[in-house]
Write an enzyme that holds these catalytic residues in place. Structure first.
Site: not given
Ligand SMILES: NC(=O)c1ccc[n+]([C@@H]2O[C@H](COP(=O)([O-])OP(=O)(O)OC[C@H]3O[C@@H](n4cnc5c(N)ncnc54)[C@H](O)[C@@H]3O)[C@@H](O)[C@H]2O)c1
Length: 258
Positions: A148, A161
């Site tokens: 991230s 985080y």
């Molecule tokens: N959205 C952003 O701007 C952003 C920025 C930096 C990093 N990220 C990273 O991107 C990745 C995807 O996140 P996103 O933004 O799509 O969010 P999101 O919340 O839409 O998706 C995350 C998914 O992970 C699943 N999840 C959570 N805990 C879990 C577990 N214990 N076992 C299995 N699945 C689990 C959730 O059910 C969800 O479907 C993450 O690793 C997040 O940290 C996102």
């Protein structure tokens, strides 16, 4: 008309966090490019949406889904390991599963800290470890991990985080070198300001100082971008187009952290 890319016609792929946001968009993109995909998530409801979208796109026959908690060693060994064995090999793992929680660090409980580590960092380790034998057997295995922008730029209230995401980057560097001679590549993406389940409600404390977020606005957009902007970069990195990229991270944040 541009020819459709089919970079994954002969590739077997595992994607975690595939029931929402970036993971779900990556399932759609890699299916569209011909891949055979196992989508896994802790959310059955999220996976049902992922299946429905694949069916609507005409790609449902190359998708299987399995519900599992990436923080559980038993679930990863059993459900996810079983799905990899059923698939009969693996070329790509995308570790998108993650949770975002925020709070004042001086008020952070150990349970809060441990939960973030368990899902984000330990989950990435457990799934990668489970997948490695099949990835190494493939001879062209790729691991795409989720860091991230918070790993290298200050994000207030997100110390736990951010620490998990820094750990994921270090973990990724180490395995990239450890297995390079066996044809494995390992990279991290650093998304920022992407519309998703977690960014809908990052959980900043009610008395949080929003002026501390002033440097986090994308230069390329007014607001957050759709998850497909990350999925398309993952498709490049995980395909042969990314064949000289390993042991590094790529920031995808619309220039928010230039
Ligand atoms: N959205 C952003 O701007 C952003 C920025 C930096 C990093 N990220 C990273 O991107 C990745 C995807 O996140 P996103 O933004 O799509 O969010 P999101 O919340 O839409 O998706 C995350 C998914 O992970 C699943 N999840 C959570 N805990 C879990 C577990 N214990 N076992 C299995 N699945 C689990 C959730 O059910 C969800 O479907 C993450 O690793 C997040 O940290 C996102």
């Amino acid at each position: 008309m541009a020819q459709q890319l089919r970079r994954f016609d002969d590739r077997k792929i595992l994607i975690t966090g595939a029931g929402s946001g970036i993971g779900q968009a990556t399932v759609a993109r890699l299916l569209e490019e011909g891949g055979t995909v196992i989508a896994t998530d802790i959310s059955e409801a999220g996976l049902a949406v992922t299946r429905e979208r694949a069916k609507e796109a005409g790609d449902g026959d190359r998708l299987s889904t399995v519900a599992a908690d990436v923080a559980s060693e038993d679930a990863v060994r059993g459900a996810i390991g079983g799905a990899i064995r059923d698939l009969g090999g693996l070329d790509v793992v995308v570790n998108a599963a993650g949770i975002l929680r925020a709070c004042h660090t001086h008020e952070m409980t150990l349970d809060f800290w441990n939960k973030l580590l368990a899902v984000n960092l330990t989950g990435t380790f457990l799934v990668t470890r489970e997948a490695l034998p099949a990835l190494l057997a493939s001879g062209r295995g790729v691991v795409v991990n989720f860091s991230s922008t918070s790993a290298t730029f200050a994000h207030p209230y997100m110390a736990a985080y951010a620490a998990t995401k820094g750990g994921i980057q270090s973990f990724t560097h180490a395995i990239a070198l450890e297995y390079a001679k066996q044809g494995l590549r390992a990279v991290s993406v650093q998304p920022g300001s992407i519309r998703s389940g977690m960014s809908d409600d990052p959980g900043v404390p009610a008395d949080g100082d929003w002026s501390l977020f002033a440097k986090m606005s994308p230069a390329l957009a007014q607001g957050f971008a759709p998850p497909s902007v990350v999925a398309s970069v993952i498709a490049m990195l995980a395909s042969d187009d990314g064949k000289f990229v390993t042991g590094t991270e790529l920031r995808i944040d619309g220039g928010a952290h230039m």
